[in-house]
Enzyme design. Structure first.
Site, mmCIF file in Angstrom:
data_model
loop_
_atom_site.group_PDB
_atom_site.id
_atom_site.type_symbol
_atom_site.label_atom_id
_atom_site.label_comp_id
_atom_site.label_asym_id
_atom_site.label_seq_id
_atom_site.Cartn_x
_atom_site.Cartn_y
_atom_site.Cartn_z
ATOM 1 C CE1 TYR A 92 47.370 35.635 28.568
ATOM 2 C CE2 TYR A 92 45.352 34.772 27.611
ATOM 3 C CZ TYR A 92 46.049 35.260 28.690
ATOM 4 O OH TYR A 92 45.398 35.362 29.904
ATOM 5 C CG ASP B 175 51.657 31.364 30.693
ATOM 6 O OD1 ASP B 175 51.073 32.422 30.947
ATOM 7 O OD2 ASP B 175 51.094 30.259 30.670
ATOM 8 C CD GLU C 180 45.967 43.074 37.235
ATOM 9 O OE1 GLU C 180 45.363 42.549 36.278
ATOM 10 O OE2 GLU C 180 46.943 42.556 37.796
ATOM 11 N NE ARG D 249 46.051 32.327 30.337
ATOM 12 C CZ ARG D 249 47.387 32.436 30.344
ATOM 13 N NH1 ARG D 249 48.073 32.038 29.299
ATOM 14 N NH2 ARG D 249 48.012 32.946 31.385
ATOM 15 N NE ARG E 50 40.220 44.536 27.168
ATOM 16 C CZ ARG E 50 39.289 45.461 27.248
ATOM 17 N NH1 ARG E 50 38.989 46.220 26.189
ATOM 18 N NH2 ARG E 50 38.643 45.666 28.374
ATOM 19 N NE ARG F 2 44.463 20.836 39.722
ATOM 20 C CZ ARG F 2 44.881 22.024 40.081
ATOM 21 N NH1 ARG F 2 44.345 22.633 41.130
ATOM 22 N NH2 ARG F 2 45.825 22.605 39.401
ATOM 23 N NE ARG G 259 44.787 39.824 37.251
ATOM 24 C CZ ARG G 259 45.272 38.898 36.453
ATOM 25 N NH1 ARG G 259 45.036 37.629 36.689
ATOM 26 N NH2 ARG G 259 46.003 39.220 35.415
HETATM 27 N N1 UDP Z 1 38.865 33.805 34.063
HETATM 28 C C1 UDP Z 1 37.583 33.947 34.564
HETATM 29 N N2 UDP Z 1 37.416 34.136 35.894
HETATM 30 C C2 UDP Z 1 38.447 34.201 36.756
HETATM 31 C C3 UDP Z 1 39.752 34.042 36.257
HETATM 32 C C4 UDP Z 1 39.932 33.852 34.900
HETATM 33 O O1 UDP Z 1 36.616 33.914 33.814
HETATM 34 O O2 UDP Z 1 38.217 34.396 37.968
HETATM 35 C C5 UDP Z 1 39.019 33.625 32.612
HETATM 36 C C6 UDP Z 1 39.157 34.972 31.892
HETATM 37 O O3 UDP Z 1 38.547 34.852 30.628
HETATM 38 C C7 UDP Z 1 40.640 35.124 31.755
HETATM 39 C C8 UDP Z 1 41.060 33.687 31.467
HETATM 40 O O4 UDP Z 1 40.207 32.909 32.318
HETATM 41 O O5 UDP Z 1 40.995 35.992 30.698
HETATM 42 C C9 UDP Z 1 42.517 33.377 31.734
HETATM 43 O O6 UDP Z 1 42.805 33.684 33.068
HETATM 44 P P1 UDP Z 1 44.306 33.868 33.564
HETATM 45 O O7 UDP Z 1 44.260 33.964 35.048
HETATM 46 O O8 UDP Z 1 45.148 32.819 32.956
HETATM 47 O O9 UDP Z 1 44.657 35.287 32.953
HETATM 48 P P2 UDP Z 1 45.980 36.176 33.110
HETATM 49 O O10 UDP Z 1 46.588 35.855 34.444
HETATM 50 O O11 UDP Z 1 46.860 35.840 31.939
HETATM 51 O O12 UDP Z 1 45.441 37.567 33.063
#
Ligand code: UDP
Length: 364
Positions: free
Chosen positions: A347, A349, A299, A171, A248, A175, A279
């Site tokens: 999952y 968006d 969270e 996801r 989850r 880059r 976060r």
């Molecule tokens: N992820 C990570 N470190 C980060 C951010 C994301 O390892 O700092 C991994 C983690 O496994 C997460 C996945 O990338 O579940 C997808 O992140 P995303 O931000 O897309 O998750 P969402 O916003 O859907 O919670």
């Protein structure tokens, strides 16, 4: 005989798009919602004049012009670009993984230097990464995996990175430019004034009952409409006959603080496993707010049980197999349409939810 053409169970994004489209086609819709408010998980609430994303941060992004034009009919969007930061034991790294991250981690200055470092650190991984850990190391190397991915992912999913599917980490963009935009999509922004207004506008002209659990009075509600659009959890609809699917859940700790700028960024990820939350969100930054106070949400990721809210479907092999069994039952239900994140166990968006609702409408 039936008073309504459609009974829509759930006033989240899927249900709202469906109701809006069908109402505009002259169909009679009834929406029922278990919670005391509409909007599902995109619901925002005004606290201290700040639009607080009550069920986690939602940043709208899409590359589908049709969907972008569609959502812009319901709100004006600002030019917010999501650029979260990772905090690992007080060290700050840019996300997603890009030249700024590689520079801070290794001092790499050019894309070739960063690629060389990743090659060195991922030489042990085979051509086809088997799980999230192998995929992550092959994409960004072991140092970034250990500092920015492993702890965060294991907190977020409550599972080892070796047991998780590789697609989850895909996801995130990787880059080789100095570019901290978390998404690769063409269009991105936050609705000025929050998300709830979008759902309110979508539901204009539709009858809504709040705080009603469909499955408590299923027969009664079924008798009201020709077709049911069910956006709740698919396993619950079938009374968990193949066992519950796994999700989850998230627990939020919200704080109102007497400062105008607490963390300097909308989203900060805490990637070390010793910090209990994944976060912290400072909501005002989504709309470049100038309020004197600020609202912060921490969270905490949590394993789901039937007393908790399901958030993320866990699309690993086991759960996908169980979901497939439920989906066969769903296909046999006459006059019931399953949709949305929980109804499809995906999952999703937000843009994909809208797209799937519009596709269902087009088929009908
Ligand atoms: N992820 C990570 N470190 C980060 C951010 C994301 O390892 O700092 C991994 C983690 O496994 C997460 C996945 O990338 O579940 C997808 O992140 P995303 O931000 O897309 O998750 P969402 O916003 O859907 O919670």
């Amino acid at each position: 005989m039936n008073k309504f053409d459609y009974l829509i169970v759930g006033a989240g994004l899927f249900g709202c798009v469906f109701a809006s489209e069908m109402t505009s086609r002259g169909k009679k819709c009834l929406v029922i919602e278990k919670r005391s408010h509409i909007g599902g998980n995109i619901y925002t609430e005004n606290i201290e004049n700040i639009n607080v994303h009550k069920y986690g941060a939602h940043i709208f992004h899409t590359s589908n012009k049709k969907i972008w034009d569609y959502i812009n009919r319901f709100a004006d969007f600002n030019n917010f670009i999501n650029s979260p930061l990772a905090n690992y034991k007080g060290e700050i790294y840019n996300l997603p993984f890009n030249m700024n991250t590689f520079n801070k981690m290794w001092g790499a200055v050019t894309p070739d230097e960063a690629k060389e470092k990743i090659r060195e650190q991922s030489s042990q991984i085979g051509e086809y990464p088997k799980n999230l850990e192998e995929m992550a190391i092959s994409l960004v190397g072991r140092d970034i995996y250990e500092k920015l991915i492993e702890g965060y992912t294991e907190k977020q999913w409550g599972r080892s990175c070796k047991e998780l599917p590789a697609f989850i980490i895909k996801r995130l963009p990787v880059r080789f430019q100095y570019d901290n935009n978390y998404f690769n999509d063409t269009y991105q922004g936050i609705p000025i004034g929050g998300y709830t207004q979008i759902c309110e506008k979508m539901l204009e002209g539709t009858k809504i009952y709040l705080s009603v659990d469909y499955l408590d009075q299923k027969e009664h509600f079924d008798s009201l409409a020709k077709t049911v659009v069910y956006t709740g959890a698919i396993d619950r609809y079938f009374y968990y006959c193949y066992g519950p699917l796994q999700y989850r859940s998230i627990r939020f700790e919200n704080k109102i603080l007497n400062t105008d700028n607490f963390q300097g960024n909308a989203v900060i990820n805490y990637t070390h496993r010793d910090i209990p939350y994944t976060r912290s969100i400072e909501h005002k930054h989504f709309e470049f707010g100038k309020q004197e106070k600020t609202v912060i949400s921490y969270e905490y990721s949590d394993e789901w049980n039937i007393d908790k809210e399901p958030y993320y479907p866990i699309n690993d092999t086991y759960n996908n197999e169980v979901y497939t069994k439920y989906s066969y039952l769903a296909a046999k239900e006459i006059n019931v349409i399953f949709g949305g994140r929980l109804g499809s166990y995906k999952y999703y968006d937000m843009d994909k939810v809208i797209e799937s609702a519009l596709n269902v409408i087009a088929r009908l």
